[in-house]
Enzyme design. Structure first.
Site, PDB file in Angstrom:
ATOM      1  N   ARG A 126       0.822  -1.234   0.000  1.00 16.44           N
ATOM      2  CA  ARG A 126       0.000   0.000   0.000  1.00 16.44           C
ATOM      3  C   ARG A 126       0.843   1.265   0.000  1.00 16.44           C
ATOM      4  O   ARG A 126       0.391   2.329   0.408  1.00 16.44           O
ATOM      5  CB  ARG A 126      -0.988   0.031   1.163  1.00 16.44           C
ATOM      6  CG  ARG A 126      -1.977  -1.108   1.124  1.00 16.44           C
ATOM      7  CD  ARG A 126      -3.178  -0.865   1.996  1.00 16.44           C
ATOM      8  NE  ARG A 126      -4.098  -1.979   1.886  1.00 16.44           N
ATOM      9  CZ  ARG A 126      -4.015  -3.073   2.617  1.00 16.44           C
ATOM     10  NH1 ARG A 126      -3.064  -3.174   3.524  1.00 16.44           N
ATOM     11  NH2 ARG A 126      -4.871  -4.047   2.444  1.00 16.44           N
ATOM     12  N   LYS A 148       3.592  11.356 -11.338  1.00 15.75           N
ATOM     13  CA  LYS A 148       2.742  10.527 -12.212  1.00 15.75           C
ATOM     14  C   LYS A 148       3.462   9.202 -12.415  1.00 15.75           C
ATOM     15  O   LYS A 148       4.580   9.176 -12.942  1.00 15.75           O
ATOM     16  CB  LYS A 148       2.530  11.199 -13.562  1.00 15.75           C
ATOM     17  CG  LYS A 148       1.428  12.228 -13.561  1.00 15.75           C
ATOM     18  CD  LYS A 148       1.113  12.659 -14.986  1.00 15.75           C
ATOM     19  CE  LYS A 148       0.054  13.739 -14.991  1.00 15.75           C
ATOM     20  NZ  LYS A 148      -0.176  14.274 -16.357  1.00 15.75           N
ATOM     21  N   GLU A 190      11.231  18.317 -24.784  1.00 14.30           N
ATOM     22  CA  GLU A 190      10.487  18.630 -23.544  1.00 14.30           C
ATOM     23  C   GLU A 190      11.057  19.884 -22.873  1.00 14.30           C
ATOM     24  O   GLU A 190      10.326  20.625 -22.231  1.00 14.30           O
ATOM     25  CB  GLU A 190      10.544  17.450 -22.564  1.00 14.30           C
ATOM     26  CG  GLU A 190       9.811  16.194 -23.016  1.00 14.30           C
ATOM     27  CD  GLU A 190       8.301  16.210 -22.705  1.00 14.30           C
ATOM     28  OE1 GLU A 190       7.782  17.217 -22.197  1.00 14.30           O
ATOM     29  OE2 GLU A 190       7.649  15.184 -23.009  1.00 14.30           O
ATOM     30  N   LYS A 232       8.298  23.014 -13.687  1.00 10.43           N
ATOM     31  CA  LYS A 232       7.384  21.894 -13.444  1.00 10.43           C
ATOM     32  C   LYS A 232       6.983  21.834 -11.975  1.00 10.43           C
ATOM     33  O   LYS A 232       5.827  21.589 -11.641  1.00 10.43           O
ATOM     34  CB  LYS A 232       8.005  20.565 -13.900  1.00 10.43           C
ATOM     35  CG  LYS A 232       7.054  19.398 -13.637  1.00 10.43           C
ATOM     36  CD  LYS A 232       7.229  18.225 -14.534  1.00 10.43           C
ATOM     37  CE  LYS A 232       6.099  17.215 -14.257  1.00 10.43           C
ATOM     38  NZ  LYS A 232       6.201  16.017 -15.047  1.00 10.43           N
ATOM     39  N   GLU A 242      -3.698  17.305 -11.608  1.00  7.68           N
ATOM     40  CA  GLU A 242      -4.160  17.734 -12.932  1.00  7.68           C
ATOM     41  C   GLU A 242      -5.667  17.951 -13.027  1.00  7.68           C
ATOM     42  O   GLU A 242      -6.359  17.356 -13.843  1.00  7.68           O
ATOM     43  CB  GLU A 242      -3.691  16.750 -14.019  1.00  7.68           C
ATOM     44  CG  GLU A 242      -3.720  17.392 -15.400  1.00  7.68           C
ATOM     45  CD  GLU A 242      -3.075  16.553 -16.491  1.00  7.68           C
ATOM     46  OE1 GLU A 242      -1.986  16.008 -16.261  1.00  7.68           O
ATOM     47  OE2 GLU A 242      -3.671  16.454 -17.556  1.00  7.68           O
ATOM     48  N   ARG A 246      -2.001  21.952 -14.424  1.00 10.67           N
ATOM     49  CA  ARG A 246      -0.996  20.935 -14.787  1.00 10.67           C
ATOM     50  C   ARG A 246      -1.156  20.497 -16.240  1.00 10.67           C
ATOM     51  O   ARG A 246      -0.199  20.052 -16.870  1.00 10.67           O
ATOM     52  CB  ARG A 246      -1.075  19.736 -13.830  1.00 10.67           C
ATOM     53  CG  ARG A 246       0.041  18.737 -14.091  1.00 10.67           C
ATOM     54  CD  ARG A 246       0.252  17.762 -12.964  1.00 10.67           C
ATOM     55  NE  ARG A 246       1.304  16.823 -13.314  1.00 10.67           N
ATOM     56  CZ  ARG A 246       1.913  16.026 -12.476  1.00 10.67           C
ATOM     57  NH1 ARG A 246       1.583  16.027 -11.203  1.00 10.67           N
ATOM     58  NH2 ARG A 246       2.852  15.187 -12.884  1.00 10.67           N
ATOM     59  N   ASN A 250       1.004  19.479 -20.956  1.00 15.49           N
ATOM     60  CA  ASN A 250       0.688  18.638 -22.110  1.00 15.49           C
ATOM     61  C   ASN A 250       0.765  19.405 -23.427  1.00 15.49           C
ATOM     62  O   ASN A 250       0.295  18.919 -24.456  1.00 15.49           O
ATOM     63  CB  ASN A 250      -0.709  18.030 -21.955  1.00 15.49           C
ATOM     64  CG  ASN A 250      -0.788  17.140 -20.733  1.00 15.49           C
ATOM     65  OD1 ASN A 250       0.182  16.461 -20.403  1.00 15.49           O
ATOM     66  ND2 ASN A 250      -1.911  17.168 -20.043  1.00 15.49           N
ATOM     67  N   HIS A 253       1.207  17.583 -26.681  1.00 14.74           N
ATOM     68  CA  HIS A 253       1.067  16.146 -26.425  1.00 14.74           C
ATOM     69  C   HIS A 253      -0.141  15.510 -27.118  1.00 14.74           C
ATOM     70  O   HIS A 253      -0.121  14.318 -27.393  1.00 14.74           O
ATOM     71  CB  HIS A 253       1.013  15.870 -24.918  1.00 14.74           C
ATOM     72  CG  HIS A 253       2.383  15.887 -24.282  1.00 14.74           C
ATOM     73  ND1 HIS A 253       3.168  17.001 -24.252  1.00 14.74           N
ATOM     74  CD2 HIS A 253       3.100  14.903 -23.678  1.00 14.74           C
ATOM     75  CE1 HIS A 253       4.305  16.722 -23.637  1.00 14.74           C
ATOM     76  NE2 HIS A 253       4.297  15.455 -23.287  1.00 14.74           N
ATOM     77  N   HIS A 257       0.615  12.291 -29.157  1.00 14.34           N
ATOM     78  CA  HIS A 257       0.052  10.959 -28.899  1.00 14.34           C
ATOM     79  C   HIS A 257      -0.559  10.370 -30.172  1.00 14.34           C
ATOM     80  O   HIS A 257      -0.431   9.170 -30.437  1.00 14.34           O
ATOM     81  CB  HIS A 257      -0.972  11.025 -27.772  1.00 14.34           C
ATOM     82  CG  HIS A 257      -0.334  11.317 -26.437  1.00 14.34           C
ATOM     83  ND1 HIS A 257      -1.018  11.862 -25.378  1.00 14.34           N
ATOM     84  CD2 HIS A 257       0.933  11.143 -26.009  1.00 14.34           C
ATOM     85  CE1 HIS A 257      -0.179  12.021 -24.359  1.00 14.34           C
ATOM     86  NE2 HIS A 257       1.004  11.583 -24.719  1.00 14.34           N
ATOM     87  N   HIS A 271       9.329   9.945 -28.378  1.00 17.72           N
ATOM     88  CA  HIS A 271       8.324  10.760 -27.695  1.00 17.72           C
ATOM     89  C   HIS A 271       8.649  12.263 -27.753  1.00 17.72           C
ATOM     90  O   HIS A 271       7.801  13.086 -28.115  1.00 17.72           O
ATOM     91  CB  HIS A 271       8.174  10.303 -26.237  1.00 17.72           C
ATOM     92  CG  HIS A 271       7.189  11.128 -25.472  1.00 17.72           C
ATOM     93  ND1 HIS A 271       5.831  11.067 -25.689  1.00 17.72           N
ATOM     94  CD2 HIS A 271       7.367  12.078 -24.513  1.00 17.72           C
ATOM     95  CE1 HIS A 271       5.206  11.918 -24.893  1.00 17.72           C
ATOM     96  NE2 HIS A 271       6.116  12.553 -24.160  1.00 17.72           N
TER      97      HIS A 271
END
Ligand code: GLY
Length: 374
Positions: A126, A148, A190, A232, A242, A246, A250, A253, A257, A271
């Site tokens: 946990r 993330k 990035e 960031k 987010e 946040r 993206n 992005h 994607h 990427h």
């Protein structure tokens, strides 16, 4: 004469009880033990890494952890690792090694390992603490910071995961020297993103210092990573999970994607290359919608091109599907809210914002024009 090693920079991510520090500098792996020891209840760590990184750098990490017992599991390199089978293998390995709740897991690798190891730490007993030691530029400026974590599903990328903040991030600038040039440049996509989102002065700094940074200038690399993670960190502090700001991270992005899906997540498009192309397209879309001047997208593309980065659909080798198919791939993006196309657009360099209701026809026209340039 050997170059003096400059001191590391520290950027804090202030999330109250989950506050942590990102250290950015040279020689951090060589002194990882000193950095990590204050977090340990017993002198023992479990390292999740990948085979290529292990071959190049694991001995150095072991030496740097002097006095701390280390066991490591090296997973196969590549995005395919970021799924249930290798995730289950990693969690079972941590349990076999009797990693306890008070122990520490180390993620030693690029984004795939950071995301997988962070998620393993999030669910193991946990939740156990973990330290990120990112080994790529992309992981140093983005995926290792902000909590993330997760893996991919057959339904899409990053659809299974948890927010689980690391306890420390060690961004060792020296390790970037062993990256293949294309991987380094992909991470630079990035870095540029941060200037475009909210720091025009940083973008101008990159226009001046980008070539030296790509050529290996450690001080310039350290400064670029510091400024990227500082931005960031401020965004994550405002919006950890987010629900708002946040999403700015993206930028580029949604296009990226769709292009990654269209190219089968292969090495036709890395990427960060997709992010660079996506940023250029987001600025072009902003200009087409009358939100920013014509100069802004031209300046974005000029810098990406000057750095040798991809910046348009014409730079992707091989076939691409028609605009309508790319648009459909974007609509599948998990950031689509109630079927509406949500994009990060910009009023200028350094002035991005979340646009909730972008007309699909404008996106289709933009993509058709970009495909016609091929
Ligand atoms: N990579 C985007 C984020 O961390 O939110």
């Amino acid at each position: 004469m050997t170059e003096p090693i400059p001191t590391a920079d520290t950027v804090a991510v202030d999330l109250g009880p989950r506050r942590y520090e990102i250290r950015i500098g040279r020689g951090l792996i060589a002194r990882a033990g000193q950095e990590i020891a204050p977090l340990l209840h017993r002198p023992r760590v479990a390292v999740l890494t990948e085979e290529r990184v292990a071959a190049l750098h694991l001995d150095r990490l072991r030496a740097g952890l002097a006095g701390i017992e280390m066991e490591a599991l090296a997973l196969p390199a590549g995005e395919a690792t970021k799924g249930w089978p290798q995730f289950a293998r990693a969690v079972d390995w941590l349990l076999e090694r009797k990693v306890e709740r008070s122990d520490l897991v180390i993620a030693f690798g690029g984004g795939v390992i950071g995301d997988l190891a962070g998620f393993a730490a999030a669910v193991l007993r946990r939740g156990v603490r973990f330290v990120q030691i990112p080994t790529t530029l992309l992981a140093q400026v983005d995926s290792s910071v902000g909590g993330k974590t997760g893996i991919n599903s057959v339904h899409g990328k990053n659809l299974i995961g948890a927010f689980h903040q690391p306890s420390l991030v060690l961004a060792d600038i020296d390790i970037l020297a062993t990256l293949p040039a294309r991987d380094f440049l992909s991470g630079y996509g990035e870095v540029v993103k941060y200037g475009l989102i909210g720091d025009a002065a940083f973008f101008a700094w990159l226009e001046t210092h980008g070539p030296a940074l790509a050529a290996g200038d450690s001080a310039a690399r350290q400064e670029a990573v510091r400024r990227s993670v500082a931005m960031k960190a401020r965004i994550v502090e405002r919006d950890e999970t987010e629900t708002g700001d946040r999403a700015l991270l993206n930028l580029g992005h949604t296009f990226c994607h769709a292009l990654e899906a269209a190219t089968g997540y292969s090495d036709r498009l890395l990427h960060g290359e997709g992010v660079a192309i996506g940023c250029a397209l987001a600025f072009e879309l902003s200009q087409r919608l009358g939100l920013c001047s014509q100069e802004a997208p031209s300046r974005v593309r000029a810098h990406l091109r000057a750095m040798g980065l991809r910046c348009d659909l014409a730079d992707i080798p091989g076939e691409l599907p028609p605009a309508e198919t790319l648009l459909a791939l974007m609509a599948q993006d998990k950031k689509v809210v109630d079927g509406r196309l949500r994009f990060i657009l910009a009023r200028d360099i350094g002035a991005a914002f979340v646009a909730e209701d972008v007309p699909p026809a404008a996106v289709r026209d933009l993509l058709a024009a970009a495909l016609a340039r091929r």
